[in-house]
Design a protein around this motif. Structure first.
Motif, PDB file in Angstrom:
ATOM      1  N   UNK A  14      33.007  30.519  31.002  1.00 14.21           N
ATOM      2  CA  UNK A  14      33.208  31.601  31.962  1.00 14.21           C
ATOM      3  C   UNK A  14      32.481  31.228  33.248  1.00 14.21           C
ATOM      4  N   UNK A  15      33.204  31.107  34.325  1.00 15.15           N
ATOM      5  CA  UNK A  15      32.654  30.724  35.634  1.00 15.15           C
ATOM      6  C   UNK A  15      31.747  29.503  35.510  1.00 15.15           C
ATOM      7  N   UNK A  44      28.595  39.915  29.893  1.00 10.24           N
ATOM      8  CA  UNK A  44      29.685  40.892  29.816  1.00 10.24           C
ATOM      9  C   UNK A  44      29.951  41.560  31.161  1.00 10.24           C
ATOM     10  N   UNK A  45      28.981  41.460  32.076  1.00  8.68           N
ATOM     11  CA  UNK A  45      29.218  42.016  33.409  1.00  8.68           C
ATOM     12  C   UNK A  45      30.385  41.331  34.091  1.00  8.68           C
ATOM     13  N   UNK A  46      30.587  40.072  33.769  1.00  8.79           N
ATOM     14  CA  UNK A  46      31.600  39.282  34.492  1.00  8.79           C
ATOM     15  C   UNK A  46      32.969  39.335  33.834  1.00  8.79           C
ATOM     16  N   UNK A  47      33.020  39.813  32.600  1.00  5.88           N
ATOM     17  CA  UNK A  47      34.271  39.712  31.840  1.00  5.88           C
ATOM     18  C   UNK A  47      34.491  41.037  31.123  1.00  5.88           C
ATOM     19  N   UNK A  48      35.542  41.721  31.468  1.00  5.18           N
ATOM     20  CA  UNK A  48      35.770  43.035  30.889  1.00  5.18           C
ATOM     21  C   UNK A  48      37.111  43.106  30.163  1.00  5.18           C
ATOM     22  N   UNK A  49      37.352  44.227  29.524  1.00  4.99           N
ATOM     23  CA  UNK A  49      38.534  44.334  28.688  1.00  4.99           C
ATOM     24  C   UNK A  49      39.172  45.715  28.843  1.00  4.99           C
ATOM     25  N   UNK A  50      40.497  45.760  28.759  1.00  2.00           N
ATOM     26  CA  UNK A  50      41.233  47.023  28.681  1.00  2.00           C
ATOM     27  C   UNK A  50      42.027  46.977  27.385  1.00  2.00           C
ATOM     28  N   UNK A  51      41.888  48.028  26.586  1.00  2.00           N
ATOM     29  CA  UNK A  51      42.524  48.009  25.264  1.00  2.00           C
ATOM     30  C   UNK A  51      43.907  48.641  25.306  1.00  2.00           C
ATOM     31  N   UNK A  52      44.626  48.395  24.216  1.00  6.19           N
ATOM     32  CA  UNK A  52      45.982  48.916  24.133  1.00  6.19           C
ATOM     33  C   UNK A  52      46.016  50.426  23.978  1.00  6.19           C
ATOM     34  N   UNK A  98      32.014  45.391  38.008  1.00  6.57           N
ATOM     35  CA  UNK A  98      32.476  44.392  38.959  1.00  6.57           C
ATOM     36  C   UNK A  98      32.749  43.046  38.333  1.00  6.57           C
ATOM     37  N   UNK A  99      33.609  42.976  37.327  1.00  7.56           N
ATOM     38  CA  UNK A  99      33.863  41.722  36.634  1.00  7.56           C
ATOM     39  C   UNK A  99      34.729  40.789  37.482  1.00  7.56           C
ATOM     40  N   UNK A 100      34.748  39.507  37.094  1.00  4.96           N
ATOM     41  CA  UNK A 100      35.646  38.584  37.789  1.00  4.96           C
ATOM     42  C   UNK A 100      36.945  38.432  37.011  1.00  4.96           C
ATOM     43  N   UNK A 101      36.910  38.731  35.703  1.00  4.18           N
ATOM     44  CA  UNK A 101      38.145  38.640  34.927  1.00  4.18           C
ATOM     45  C   UNK A 101      38.234  39.827  33.974  1.00  4.18           C
TER      46      UNK A 101
END
Lengths: 324, 293, 334
Positions: A76-77, A93-101, A174-177
């Motif tokens: 990651x980065x 985890x600040x840089x990489x977040x998730x949205x669930x179904x 403020x994630x990057x991905x």
């Protein structure tokens, strides 16, 4: 691509043990993800498609380390995160977040909307309480919710609004991905359009990268810059969007595209329908995993697994008979 | 689909705004249970003031009197006033019911959470719990009594220990279910640490079933206390409890049935009211379940 | 179409009104004054988003509304002239599975997990026809073959959990068609399936329909499925029929603003919308059952709304051919 990718995945493997016998030993393994590699550039959306059970959701979870990968490396980065300890991983985890179904079960029903969006800020101690609340208000406004709705509970929101809450929570740090695990497939068409448009707008505004995991090819074509097709734990084809949808090379990609219902009754056609079901990922077929359903398979396909080979335009395919 | 949306909107809207009075009208049976329990608790707490006699005062002249204007519930073989003794007996039951419910819930909660969250601890703790469950409470009480002096607290310990595994199993089951929920994964993904994950996301889900379970435990503790006292291994004989009042009265049941009748009725009503309240709480705390009934 | 279009319709739904009791106050109307017909061998698609009343329409036809809240408030459901809304529960049981069958979205929860596939299909036959058990099993086997399940003899002895999702849906179809029903109600039959399996199932339904002449009512939210399958289309929104017509009429010239919005909101393959152009959004959400606005129920979300729309609900107005839409603006001349 000369830029450092935001996310790079090398040889990611996730096997789930199937326990049995008297002592609960692993008697077999579900090869959910079996060695896949890809990279995502800043501001890029990679669509990851495949049918249920192909391992596409597991890829997302293994990258996030919500499940521990069996092997492989996730960068990651520029930093390898596969070996990070618990505390170091939390920081990442600040840089990489998730949205669930599922917008229903991914929000704690006992927390208010405001608390849900504020929680990541609390976890990382970002700002004072007042500043956090201000940030929550701004996030609410950005995803199209009214600030006065922060006192409401998840069940008081519609499916689309809940998904907006999920997006606001993911954006808070403020994630990057952002990894979207079928983020729109539980929504009605008209609401789905609202959420897709929001995701596209946010990407342009915040230079976000997305890994967009989905089974709906129409949605994936709409939102992705590049698309990877998975079958039984492997990537069979990966290409820029236009190339993949206009000149699919792998017979599985072709079949997948052919199976999508037509957009207009005048376009009805007799199509090549794939026979049979996806084989079990516990004992995937030897050689090319698709050979049991492939209309063009030759004896070689049953014995030798085809490597994923890319051409200069970045179109890669894993097939003995087709090359990019 | 559309039907569930409808069902939810029908049931959830009134739930949040309902006043206490409306709730009582919606759930008449638990309301009756609660009122009955309040009455019984008040009579036990207020025993020193309500009681017409000293529960220990013996009036040999008035032995085995049937209920009359002076002795409302009659008298026992020593001429002690049954009304006063029955009210005072309720105090013991109450203390034991509450103490057992609180102790087993707290201990069970802690063990259950650990068992539910940590795989390795689970295997060990649950085998211990299985072992505890195999111990009959009465034998345990007898063993403890023979080791120490009879006292109310020994009774509490003796009843609590076999109840703990039930609470542990309940809490563990809830934790195991909740930890698979996607919102727990979501909380992990936004960097929520273990203590907060437990306190904010997992534990609140155990609260409702725990409260319900605690009421059942209280009811059963009241019953077990009277078994033990009846058998002479419970509350020491000098303290009146429903169990030992009934035990003493059974010798004279043919000539003075009231010696058994009144404490039994109080015991029955106490257990019944707690159980009705527990059922009602369960329905109120879990509206999905109530709707199905 | 292989069947005579002038033939009397198999199923006529006339003025159907489905209500839900709300405790206090008047009942909520979930399906409002709905009428349509289906002919032998025809496929009618009822399309709409969740909460539009499409599933409740199917449950109303079969009289399977959740009791005690749901009931048919008004209207007739005529199957070959017999009003299903009036017959007794016992007569209705004889109709279900024999004259009208239904397949559901989730095949796993519609099959009994502790009975073999063969037994479940054979029992359907047993209930409706005076046949001995071996004859019923024979029919079950024949039916499994007809829905193209490989190794039908072996599958007969298997339990639902041993089958894949697609196979289970084939079993559901076999069970639904084993008594040669006049009408098949399919409620989102492919929504839970992958696209390649969906294609198999849709092909199967189409082929079986041609062989048996069963009328199919296909309930779906997916316009792609409609384009593949339908002869006639009925678009529902918030309990009302807002548009109906032949499939080409609807797709060539969608008339109701809701239908137009729905079509523009859907990203489809090679859709010509241009990559990452904005999808059309329909602002807002479907109104809750107990909070439907007066006038046209789509008015709060409609881009073309007039003052009149908020007051008076538009009737279904013809726009040529068999095509009609309930809109003051696009179908009437307000």
């Amino acid at each position: 691509m000369t830029e450092t990718p935001v996310l790079q995945v090398d040889g990611l493997v996730k096997h789930y043990p199937v326990r049995g016998g008297l002592f609960g030993r692993a008697v077999a393994h579900v090869r959910a993800v079996d060695g896949i590699s890809f990279a995502i550039a800043p501001g890029e959306t990679l669509g990851l498609v495949g049918e249920s059970g192909c391992g596409k959701s597991t890829v997302g979870k293994a990258i996030l380390r919500l499940v521990e990968p069996t092997a492989g490396r996730v960068t990651l980065e520029g930093e390898d995160i596969t070996a990070l300890g618990r505390a170091a991983m939390i920081a990442k985890r600040r840089r990489m977040q998730v949205i669930f179904q599922d917008p229903y079960s991914s929000l704690n029903p006992r927390m208010t909307a405001g608390d849900i969006v504020q929680e990541p800020l609390v976890n990382f101690g970002i700002g004072t309480r007042a500043e956090q609340r201000e940030r929550v208000d701004a996030l609410f406004a950005r995803v199209g919710l009214r600030p006065d709705q922060r006192r409401n509970y998840p069940h008081e929101f519609s499916g689309g609004q809940r998904q907006r809450l999920g997006i606001a929570r993911a954006l808070a740090l403020g994630p990057s991905i952002i990894i979207g695990d079928e983020p729109v497939s539980a929504l009605d068409v008209s609401v789905q359009a609202q959420v897709i448009n929001l995701m596209v707008d946010l990407q342009e505004e915040l230079k976000l990268s997305y890994l967009f995991v989905a089974h709906d090819l129409g949605v994936v074509e709409h939102i992705s810059h590049r698309v990877a097709v998975m079958y039984l734990g492997k990537i069979v084809e990966i290409a820029p969007r236009a190339a993949l949808f206009e000149t699919p090379l792998h017979p599985y990609t072709e079949a997948l595209l052919a199976a999508v219902p037509v957009a207009h009754p005048r376009l009805r056609r007799k199509r090549i329908v794939l026979k049979g079901d996806v084989p079990s990922p516990i004992n995937p077929p030897p050689g090319c995993r698709f050979h049991t359903r492939c209309p063009i398979a030759v004896p070689l396909c049953r014995e030798v697994e085809p490597p994923l080979i890319a051409n200069a335009a970045g179109h890669a395919v894993a097939c003995h008979l087709r090359s990019a | 689909m559309s039907t569930t949306i409808l069902g939810a909107s029908l049931a959830e809207q009134p739930r949040r705004r309902a006043s206490l009075l409306r709730r009582m009208r919606r759930y008449p049976l638990p309301t009756i249970g609660a009122l009955l329990l309040i009455l019984l608790v008040a009579s036990a707490l207020g025993a020193p003031w309500i009681a017409t006699h000293d529960p220990f005062e013996m009036n040999v002249v008035d032995r085995l009197q049937p209920p009359n204007a002076d002795y409302w519930f009659g008298t026992d073989a020593y001429g002690r006033d049954m009304f006063s003794r029955t009210l005072h007996g309720g105090r013991v039951s109450l203390v034991i019911g509450i103490a057992v419910a609180v102790a087993s819930t707290i201990i069970g909660l802690v063990i259950g959470v650990i068992a539910g969250y940590f795989r390795l601890a689970d295997a060990i703790l649950m085998r211990i719990m299985d072992g505890l469950m195999a111990i009959p409470g009465i034998l345990l009480a007898i063993a403890l009594m023979s080791l120490t002096r009879a006292s109310v607290w020994v009774v509490v310990v003796a009843i609590t220990i076999p109840e703990i595994p039930r609470v542990v199993r309940l809490v563990r089951a809830v934790v195991l279910t909740v930890r698979e929920q996607i919102y727990i994964e979501a909380a992990t993904a936004i960097g929520t640490g273990f203590p907060r994950l437990m306190l904010k996301h997992i534990l609140p889900n155990t609260l409702a079933p725990l409260i319900v379970q605690a009421t059942y435990i209280a009811a059963s503790a009241v019953l077990v206390e009277s078994y033990l006292s009846f058998l002479g291994v419970g509350t020491p004989p000098e303290v009146p409890s429903w169990g030992n009042i009934i035990a003493e009265g059974r010798l004279y049941v043919q000539i003075a049935f009231w010696n058994i009748l009144f404490p039994s009725v109080f015991l029955g009503l106490m257990v019944l009211s707690i159980n009705i309240l527990g059922d009602g709480l369960r329905d109120m705390l879990d509206p999905r379940l109530a709707r199905r009934l | 179409m292989a069947f005579d279009a002038a033939e009397a319709p198999v199923l006529v739904v006339d003025g159907l009104r489905t209500e839900f009791a709300t405790g206090e106050g008047p009942p909520s109307v979930a399906v409002h004054d709905l009428s349509f017909t289906v002919r032998r061998g025809e496929t009618l698609c009822i399309v709409g988003e969740s909460g539009c009343g499409k599933s409740l329409t199917a449950l109303s036809i079969l009289r399977l509304l959740p009791r005690p809240y749901g009931r048919i408030g008004a209207g007739r459901v005529l199957l070959d002239g017999q009003d299903l809304a009036q017959i007794s529960d016992a007569e209705m049981r004889a109709v279900r599975g024999r004259a009208i069958s239904m397949i559901f979205q989730e095949p796993m929860s519609s099959l009994n997990p502790v009975l073999t596939i063969g037994r479940q299909i054979a029992e359907t036959v047993m209930v409706h026809e005076q046949l001995d058990w071996s004859a019923c099993m024979g029919r079950a086997l024949e039916m499994l073959r007809q829905v193209r399940i490989p190794e039908p003899e072996r599958r007969l002895q298997e339990y639902p959990h041993q089958l894949s999702g697609g196979m289970r849906q084939r079993v559901m179809i076999a069970m639904a068609l084993v008594c040669r029903p006049r009408v098949l109600l399919a409620d989102e039959p492919t929504t839970a399936l992958d696209v390649t399996i969906q294609a198999q199932i849709l092909d199967l339904v189409r082929d079986l329909q041609q062989e048996t002449g069963t009328a199919v009512i296909l309930i779906t939210h997916d316009l792609g499925v409609v384009a593949e399958m339908a002869e006639r289309v009925l678009v529902m929104y918030a309990g009302n029929k807002v548009e109906e017509g032949s499939v080409t009429e609807i797709f060539d010239a969608p008339t109701h603003p809701y239908t137009r919005g729905l079509m523009a909101a859907m990203p489809h393959l090679g859709g010509g919308q241009g990559h990452r152009g904005r999808l059309n959004e329909i602002p807002g959400v479907v109104p809750a059952l107990h909070a439907r606005p007066p006038g046209c129920s789509f008015a709060p979300r409609c881009p073309l709304v007039l003052d009149k729309c908020r007051v008076e609900a538009p009737p279904l107005l013809g726009v040529g051919g068999t095509h009609a839409a309930a809109c003051w603006v696009t179908a009437g001349n307000a």
